[in-house]
Write a protein that holds these residues in place. Structure first.
Motif, PDB file in Angstrom:
ATOM      1  N   VAL A 199     -22.932 -79.530 -66.453  1.00 30.20           N
ATOM      2  CA  VAL A 199     -23.471 -80.730 -67.084  1.00 30.20           C
ATOM      3  C   VAL A 199     -24.932 -80.916 -66.705  1.00 30.20           C
ATOM      4  N   ALA A 200     -25.284 -80.554 -65.479  1.00 29.30           N
ATOM      5  CA  ALA A 200     -26.669 -80.637 -65.012  1.00 29.30           C
ATOM      6  C   ALA A 200     -26.999 -79.372 -64.230  1.00 29.30           C
ATOM      7  N   LEU A 201     -28.261 -78.986 -64.256  1.00 31.05           N
ATOM      8  CA  LEU A 201     -28.693 -77.820 -63.492  1.00 31.05           C
ATOM      9  C   LEU A 201     -28.815 -78.181 -62.019  1.00 31.05           C
ATOM     10  N   SER A 202     -28.536 -77.218 -61.163  1.00 32.37           N
ATOM     11  CA  SER A 202     -28.720 -77.422 -59.729  1.00 32.37           C
ATOM     12  C   SER A 202     -30.213 -77.420 -59.415  1.00 32.37           C
TER      13      SER A 202
ATOM     14  N   TRP B 201     -29.855 -81.318 -69.358  1.00 37.94           N
ATOM     15  CA  TRP B 201     -30.686 -80.408 -68.570  1.00 37.94           C
ATOM     16  C   TRP B 201     -32.160 -80.775 -68.710  1.00 37.94           C
ATOM     17  N   GLU B 202     -32.435 -81.948 -69.203  1.00 42.74           N
ATOM     18  CA  GLU B 202     -33.792 -82.485 -69.363  1.00 42.74           C
ATOM     19  C   GLU B 202     -34.576 -81.755 -70.453  1.00 42.74           C
TER      20      GLU B 202
ATOM     21  N   GLY C 215     -38.344 -76.531 -78.701  1.00 44.77           N
ATOM     22  CA  GLY C 215     -38.804 -76.678 -77.323  1.00 44.77           C
ATOM     23  C   GLY C 215     -39.420 -78.056 -77.188  1.00 44.77           C
ATOM     24  N   SER C 216     -40.366 -78.196 -76.294  1.00 49.14           N
ATOM     25  CA  SER C 216     -41.062 -79.471 -76.154  1.00 49.14           C
ATOM     26  C   SER C 216     -41.815 -79.781 -77.445  1.00 49.14           C
ATOM     27  N   THR C 217     -42.273 -81.026 -77.580  1.00 45.30           N
ATOM     28  CA  THR C 217     -43.056 -81.375 -78.765  1.00 45.30           C
ATOM     29  C   THR C 217     -44.351 -80.572 -78.819  1.00 45.30           C
TER      30      THR C 217
ATOM     31  N   GLY D 298     -31.892 -71.650 -70.613  1.00 49.50           N
ATOM     32  CA  GLY D 298     -32.387 -72.889 -70.038  1.00 49.50           C
ATOM     33  C   GLY D 298     -32.145 -74.065 -70.953  1.00 49.50           C
ATOM     34  N   PRO D 299     -32.877 -75.162 -70.759  1.00 49.13           N
ATOM     35  CA  PRO D 299     -32.682 -76.359 -71.590  1.00 49.13           C
ATOM     36  C   PRO D 299     -32.865 -76.099 -73.085  1.00 49.13           C
ATOM     37  N   TRP D 300     -33.758 -75.154 -73.424  1.00 45.72           N
ATOM     38  CA  TRP D 300     -33.932 -74.725 -74.814  1.00 45.72           C
ATOM     39  C   TRP D 300     -33.638 -73.223 -74.858  1.00 45.72           C
ATOM     40  N   ALA D 301     -32.397 -72.871 -75.105  1.00 45.36           N
ATOM     41  CA  ALA D 301     -31.992 -71.464 -75.088  1.00 45.36           C
ATOM     42  C   ALA D 301     -31.934 -70.917 -76.513  1.00 45.36           C
ATOM     43  N   ARG D 302     -32.425 -69.693 -76.677  1.00 44.87           N
ATOM     44  CA  ARG D 302     -32.386 -69.032 -77.983  1.00 44.87           C
ATOM     45  C   ARG D 302     -31.444 -67.824 -77.870  1.00 44.87           C
TER      46      ARG D 302
END
Length: 558
Positions: free
Chosen positions: A61-64, A120-121, A155-157, A96-100
Motif C-alpha cells: 500500500v505504501a513504499l518503505s 506511493w505519492e 508522470g508529474s505535471t 515506481g509510483p508511475w510504472a510503465r
C-alpha cells in the motif's frame, strides 16, 4: 474489482493478477486516447491503483523508506517476477509510483500500460492538491478531465508538460513512398528532431559536461553564463506610498504559457558561434552584449520618449532588477527589448540558431484552452466585464473543488514543462561525473527555456512601464508573474484605471481570464507591510506574501 472511467463509466475488472490486469486493459477494456498529431502515437492506457487494488494485486500500500529512496520496488519482488514470467517488461525507471509496463511493439501495434499509484505519492500534493484522497469516481473525473484537455498524465505535471510538446510536435513523420511503395521515417520540419543536441557553453548550467575544463569552484559571472530567470525584486515604499492604505497584488494568468505563444526558438540544428554580429531580433540565440547604458529614466513608450522614475522600476535585464554593470549574456527577446526602449546594442559575440520556428505555439494553444475551459467550469467565463470578472473570481475554487484541482494541475503543467527544458542532474543513484540522463532527450533545451522566461519577464516590464507612463504608479515588489502596487483601495480597480467603456491603459495590465491578462492576487494593508519588513528586513519581497499575509519563520531573510 471495479474500474472507474471518464463520464461515469464503470467496468467490472475480472483480473486476479497484475499481468492479467495489464492484458485485460489492452484486449478487453481497450482504454487509451487518440494521438494529438497525425505523426504521433496514441496515448497509452493509464490505470490508477487505489490502496485496495494494490492489496488485490500483491503490491504494498505504501513504499518503505528504502523503496522511497530508490523510487521503485526492489528487484526480486514477487510482482516483478509475475510480470517477467508473462513476458512483460519495465522501463529503466523500474516499478515506481508511475510504472510503465510493456512488450516490444509488433509493427504499428503498441502494447503498453502505465500505472499511477497515489498511495506511493504519485500525485504530488504541490500540484494535485488533495487528489490522492479522493474517492475513485471523483479521482477518475479529475484525471479524466485533465487527460481530455491536456493529455493522459505520464508522470508529474512537469513530465507531462514536456511530453505534451513532443505529442503535439513529433520529431519524425512517414516519408513519401519510394519506388517499392515503402515509406520510411524522416525528420519532420518544425520539430526538435529525434536526437539530443549540445547547447552553447554559455547556456549550460553549472555541472554540465561542457564545463568540465573549468577550474574547481569557479563561479561563472554574467559574461560567462546566460541567466534568464523570472523576477524576484522589491524596494522600499516611498513616503507617498506609505500614506496609501493598501498594497494590491495582481497576477498574470499563465504567464509562461502566454510568453511561449509566438516565441521563435531554435529547432533541430546546433547553435553557431559568431563574433561582433549585427543584432537580429528575429534570430533566436544567446548574445554577449553590454546593456548597462540603458537608462530607464528616459525610454520610448510606444513611439514617444517618456520620463520615468527609474529608481522605482526594476531593470528589465536582470531577475534581481539591478542594473547590469557590464557585458552579459542575454536571450534574443531581452536584447530586442533594449532596442524597443530606444537604445542601440552592439553584441561582442553570439550563439545563434538559423533553423528556427514557433515550436511551442500548439503546446500553448492546448494548455490555454484547458485553462480557459476549466475556469469556465468554475464560473469564470471569457466574456465577463471587468467587475463581473472580479466578482466571479471571488471564491471560484470552492464552487467545484475537483475542477480546482484540474486548474492547478494545468498551471503546473505549463510552469513545470518549461522548467524541464533545463532539467539538471539529480535524483537517486546519480553521482557527479556521470552523464545526465536528461541530456539524452531532444527536449533538453535550455535555450528554449531562456527564451520563454525572457519573454515573460519583458512582457511584465512592458506592462509596468506603460502603466507608470500613463498613471505615475510604480510597483513596489515583483515576484515572477505577480506585481504589488500601493493603492488607496483594496481592489485591483484602485490600481488599474478603467473608464466607462471598460477600457484601460493600452499595453498595460488588463483584468480578465485569458492567459496574459491579470487577476487579483491579494491585498494587505500598508501597516502590515511595515510590520513584516520591520521584523524580517527590507529585503523581504512582499509579492511572495500578499496573497495570504502570512510569513513563516523559514522565510526569514529570503
Amino acid at each position: 474489482m471495479t474500474g472507474y472511467g471518464i463520464g461515469g463509466l464503470v467496468l467490472d475488472v475480472p483480473a486476479k493478477s497484475l499481468p492479467a490486469l495489464v492484458e485485460w486493459t489492452l484486449t478487453e477494456a481497450q482504454l487509451g486516447a487518440e494521438r494529438l498529431h497525425g505523426s504521433g502515437r496514441d496515448a497509452d492506457p493509464l490505470l490508477v491503483l487505489t490502496e485496495r487494488a494494490c492489496e488485490r494485486y500483491g503490491l504494498p500500500v505504501a513504499l518503505s523508506d528504502a523503496e522511497r529512496l530508490t523510487g521503485r520496488l526492489p528487484d526480486g519482488h514477487k510482482v516483478l517476477k509475475q510480470l517477467d514470467r508473462a513476458d512483460w517488461q519495465l522501463t529503466k525507471r523500474g516499478f515506481g509510483p508511475w510504472a510503465r509496463i510493456y512488450r516490444p511493439a509488433q509493427g504499428r501495434r503498441r502494447q503498453c500500460v502505465q500505472l499511477c499509484i497515489p498511495s506511493w505519492e504519485a500525485l504530488d500534493a504541490r500540484t494535485w492538491g488533495h487528489a490522492a484522497q479522493l474517492e475513485p469516481a471523483e479521482l477518475a473525473r479529475v484525471l479524466g478531465t485533465y487527460a481530455a484537455r491536456v493529455m493522459t498524465p505520464c508522470g508529474s505535471t512537469a513530465v507531462t508538460g514536456l511530453e505534451l510538446m513532443t505529442a503535439l510536435n513529433p520529431p519524425t513523420r512517414a516519408s513519401e513512398a519510394d519506388e517499392t511503395g515503402k515509406r520510411h521515417r524522416e525528420h519532420r520540419p518544425g520539430s526538435l528532431g529525434e536526437h539530443p543536441m549540445d547547447c552553447a557553453p554559455c547556456e549550460a548550467p553549472d555541472g554540465h559536461p561542457l564545463l568540465a575544463g573549468l577550474p574547481r569552484f569557479h563561479q561563472r559571472g554574467p559574461d560567462e553564463m546566460l541567466f534568464e530567470e523570472a523576477y524576484d525584486w522589491a524596494r522600499e515604499l516611498t513616503d507617498a506610498e506609505c500614506m496609501q492604505r493598501y498594497l494590491v497584488g495582481i497576477d498574470v494568468n499563465l504567464a509562461f504559457g502566454a510568453a511561449a505563444n509566438g516565441a521563435v526558438v531554435g529547432l533541430a540544428t546546433p547553435p553557431v558561434h559568431v563574433t561582433n554580429p549585427a543584432f537580429d531580433p528575429a534570430l533566436p540565440g544567446s548574445w554577449l552584449v553590454d546593456l548597462s547604458h540603458v537608462d530607464l529614466s528616459r525610454v520610448l513608450v510606444g513611439k514617444q520618449w517618456r520620463r520615468l522614475e527609474s529608481a522605482l522600476l526594476p531593470s528589465p535585464f536582470t531577475p534581481t532588477g539591478e542594473r547590469p554593470e557590464g557585458p552579459a549574456w542575454y536571450a534574443t527577446p531581452t536584447v530586442a527589448y533594449a532596442l524597443e526602449l530606444g537604445y542601440d546594442v552592439a553584441p561582442a559575440e553570439a550563439w545563434v540558431r538559423e533553423d528556427k520556428g514557433r515550436f511551442l505555439d500548439g503546446w500553448y494553444k492546448r494548455l490555454r484552452n484547458a485553462y480557459v475551459d476549466t475556469m469556465a467550469d468554475l464560473g469564470v467565463g471569457e466574456k465577463l466585464g471587468t467587475r463581473e470578472f472580479l466578482e466571479a473570481m471571488d471564491g471560484c475554487k470552492q464552487r467545484d473543488p475537483e475542477m480546482a484541482i484540474v486548474l492547478d494541475a494545468v498551471k503546473s503543467t505549463v510552469k513545470g514543462g518549461i522548467g524541464k527544458l533545463r532539467e539538471r542532474a539529480r535524483g537517486g543513484g546519480w553521482k557527479p561525473g556521470q552523464p545526465w540522463p536528461a541530456l539524452s532527450r531532444p527536449t533538453w533545451r535550455p535555450d528554449i527555456r531562456a527564451t520563454v522566461i525572457s519573454r515573460a519577464r519583458i512582457n511584465m516590464h512592458r506592462k509596468m512601464i506603460n502603466l507608470a507612463a500613463a498613471t505615475g504608479r510604480y510597483p513596489v515588489a515583483v515576484l515572477s508573474d505577480c506585481a504589488v502596487y500601493a493603492a488607496d483601495g483594496p481592489s485591483p480597480l484602485h490600481v488599474l484605471p478603467y473608464d466607462a467603456d471598460d477600457k484601460t491603459v493600452p499595453g498595460s495590465f488588463r483584468l480578465g481570464v485569458s492567459p496574459g491578462m491579470v487577476k487579483h492576487e491579494g491585498t494587505q494593508t500598508t501597516l502590515w507591510a511595515e510590520a513584516v519588513r520591520e521584523k524580517y528586513g527590507e529585503v523581504l519581497n512582499l509579492a511572495r506574501y500578499v496573497k495570504t499575509g502570512e510569513v513563516t519563520a523559514k522565510d526569514d531573510g529570503e
